[in-house]
Design a protein around this motif. Structure first.
Motif, mmCIF file in Angstrom:
data_model
loop_
_atom_site.group_PDB
_atom_site.id
_atom_site.type_symbol
_atom_site.label_atom_id
_atom_site.label_comp_id
_atom_site.label_asym_id
_atom_site.label_seq_id
_atom_site.Cartn_x
_atom_site.Cartn_y
_atom_site.Cartn_z
ATOM 1 N N GLU A 88 -108.437 -9.430 18.375
ATOM 2 C CA GLU A 88 -108.780 -10.132 19.608
ATOM 3 C C GLU A 88 -107.677 -9.994 20.662
ATOM 4 O OE1 GLU A 88 -110.516 -14.498 20.980
ATOM 5 O OE2 GLU A 88 -109.023 -14.390 19.389
ATOM 6 N N ILE A 89 -106.437 -9.812 20.229
ATOM 7 C CA ILE A 89 -105.328 -9.739 21.180
ATOM 8 C C ILE A 89 -105.461 -8.519 22.097
ATOM 9 C CG2 ILE A 89 -102.813 -9.535 21.392
ATOM 10 C CD1 ILE A 89 -102.610 -11.185 18.791
ATOM 11 N N LEU A 175 -103.813 -14.585 31.142
ATOM 12 C CA LEU A 175 -102.657 -14.871 30.288
ATOM 13 C C LEU A 175 -102.909 -16.077 29.395
ATOM 14 C CD1 LEU A 175 -99.733 -14.223 32.793
ATOM 15 C CD2 LEU A 175 -100.363 -12.835 30.808
ATOM 16 N N THR A 176 -103.651 -17.067 29.904
ATOM 17 C CA THR A 176 -104.004 -18.217 29.066
ATOM 18 C C THR A 176 -104.859 -17.773 27.875
ATOM 19 O OG1 THR A 176 -103.941 -19.703 30.985
ATOM 20 C CG2 THR A 176 -105.127 -20.471 29.033
ATOM 21 N N GLY A 177 -105.868 -16.945 28.148
ATOM 22 C CA GLY A 177 -106.699 -16.434 27.065
ATOM 23 C C GLY A 177 -105.904 -15.617 26.075
ATOM 24 N N LEU A 178 -104.980 -14.805 26.565
ATOM 25 C CA LEU A 178 -104.140 -13.997 25.678
ATOM 26 C C LEU A 178 -103.263 -14.887 24.800
ATOM 27 C CD1 LEU A 178 -103.287 -11.110 24.929
ATOM 28 C CD2 LEU A 178 -101.565 -11.250 26.743
ATOM 29 N N GLY A 179 -102.688 -15.927 25.391
ATOM 30 C CA GLY A 179 -101.866 -16.849 24.609
ATOM 31 C C GLY A 179 -102.668 -17.572 23.540
ATOM 32 N N ALA A 184 -104.324 -18.304 17.756
ATOM 33 C CA ALA A 184 -105.361 -18.251 16.721
ATOM 34 C C ALA A 184 -104.960 -17.299 15.595
ATOM 35 C CB ALA A 184 -106.689 -17.811 17.347
ATOM 36 N N TRP A 185 -104.368 -16.164 15.956
ATOM 37 C CA TRP A 185 -103.924 -15.214 14.929
ATOM 38 C C TRP A 185 -102.797 -15.816 14.081
ATOM 39 C CZ3 TRP A 185 -99.105 -12.260 15.199
ATOM 40 C CH2 TRP A 185 -98.957 -11.383 14.127
#
Length: 424
Positions: A88-89, A175-179, A184-185
């Motif tokens: 997902e990242i 960037l929020t979604g990436l963080g 989650a990982w």
């Protein structure tokens, strides 16, 4: 029920599924707002692209669910969960690039990638839950999943809508979604190791034949067939109601978009309350009695909603939320919507628990995949009905009421479905 959050086996999966639901909706809504309000000036074209985005996210559930379920039964589920959340990242990196550059192809490519990852995560998370929890904790775990997933959807929807509208909003949203994806990982890395239940399973690349084989194997069980039908009927009703909610609020109630947001929040909170109530009702048992109560509650709510909705707005101007809440007659609509959501939470928790407990452990992920396939098909059928039935004189409230009456018909056979585990 909340004591499960101290369980070091359960907590990492709980965090991962909450953050996954939040991130999916954050990105989908950030994309929709960016496309509709900034990238595509033509309203009709923008609306068409928003609809295409929804279809592209859901489409992998049709094509890849069977493969995903087979893979989850073939591999150690904890390891597979880590891989899904890791991939997902880069998908969110692609999404970040699409948001910042305003590139619709990049945005849609990232959206398809996230849809594929969600397709693979769903069967593995639901089939992993019985491996992590004791049988007497399974219903409580499902109640927590159901209660918090809809809250995550609500939070993600609001975040995606609001963040992308800020100065430098695409950067902030991306960037929020990436963080969130990284968190989650990291949560999945804390999962205890698990073993593969069917390492000898063959992966088939003919998705049509594989889908037919997986669905036929699951639906051969009368209990699982009833459970899958019951869950899918709920999602069909929810898809119709939530997709048509903005139109109902504007064209039948005569209220503005604040009222739409209010009803969405009410639905999410009501589902959470209903799931929590059901977790208390089950008290560690896997039984289907609450399903009948929830089905009848939803049937009553949809029927009264059909009676209470006005034929047309009373005023030509749209009513804001404070004025809507100040009108006593509108509290009947609010009560119907809240009853529908709470009853929905009571209805779904036992069904998901039965799906997990009655499926054979070595085929549990494929049973969840079958449920996802049928869910997607019936949601598509309900959405198509909203487009086709008006030509026959059937309105959206009529369709919602008919689906609610269908739940009343399902209440008794679903309530008779026996559980597997006795109360400890």
């Amino acid at each position: 029920m909340l004591a499960l959050l101290t369980d070091r086996r359960f907590l990492p999966l709980f965090i991962a599924q909450f953050l996954g639901a939040l991130n999916d909706n954050l990105f989908k809504n950030a994309l929709a707002i960016l496309v509709v309000f900034k990238l595509v000036p033509d309203p009709d074209a923008a609306q068409a692209l928003a609809g295409l985005a929804t279809a592209l996210f859901v489409l992998p559930y049709f094509f890849a669910s069977a493969f995903a379920g087979t893979l989850a039964d073939r591999m150690p589920k904890a390891a597979l969960t880590q891989w899904v959340r890791l991939i997902e990242i880069p998908a969110l990196l692609l999404g970040l690039a699409g948001l910042v550059l305003g590139s619709i192809p990049l945005l849609f490519a990232a959206l398809v990638g996230m849809g594929i990852l969600s397709t693979f995560f769903s069967p593995v998370k639901f089939s992993l839950l019985p491996e992590l929890l004791k049988p007497e904790d399974l219903a409580r775990g499902n109640a927590l999943f159901a209660a918090t997933t809809f809250v995550a959807i609500l939070i993600g929807t609001i975040m995606g809508t609001e963040l992308v509208r800020l100065d430098n909003g695409p950067w902030i949203a991306g960037l929020t979604g990436l963080g969130i994806a990284v968190l989650a990982w990291l949560a999945c890395r804390a999962l205890p190791p698990t073993v593969a239940v069917r390492p000898d399973l063959k992966l088939r690349w003919n998705f049509l034949a594989d889908t037919w084989r997986v669905c036929r194997g699951t639906l051969a069980s009368p209990v699982l067939r009833r459970v899958v039908l019951g869950i899918s009927w709920f999602w069909m009703l929810g898809a119709v109601l939530l997709a048509q909610l903005p139109g109902l609020v504007r064209n039948r109630i005569g209220a503005d978009e604040q009222v739409v947001t209010f009803f969405l929040a009410l639905f999410s909170i009501g589902i959470a309350v209903g799931a929590g109530v059901c977790g208390r009702m089950l008290r560690g048992q896997v039984k289907s009695g609450p399903v009948g109560i929830g089905a009848l509650g939803m049937a009553l709510a949809t029927f009264d909603l059909w009676l209470a909705l006005p034929a047309a707005p009373l005023s030509a101007s749209l009513t804001p939320l404070p004025a809507f809440l100040a009108e006593a007659a509108n509290w009947r609509l609010i009560g119907d919507f809240l009853l529908l959501a709470v009853a929905g939470g009571v209805y779904t928790v036992p069904l998901y628990t039965l799906l997990q407990s009655r499926a054979q452990p070595e085929a549990r992920a494929r049973a969840v995949a079958t449920n996802n396939i049928v869910n997607a098909g019936m949601m598509g059928l309900g959405t198509a009905g909203t487009a086709l039935l008006p030509s026959l004189g059937v309105t959206v409230p009529d369709l919602v009421a008919l689906l609610g009456l269908g739940l009343a018909a399902l209440a008794w056979p679903l309530a008779k479905t026996a559980g597997l585990y006795p109360k400890p």
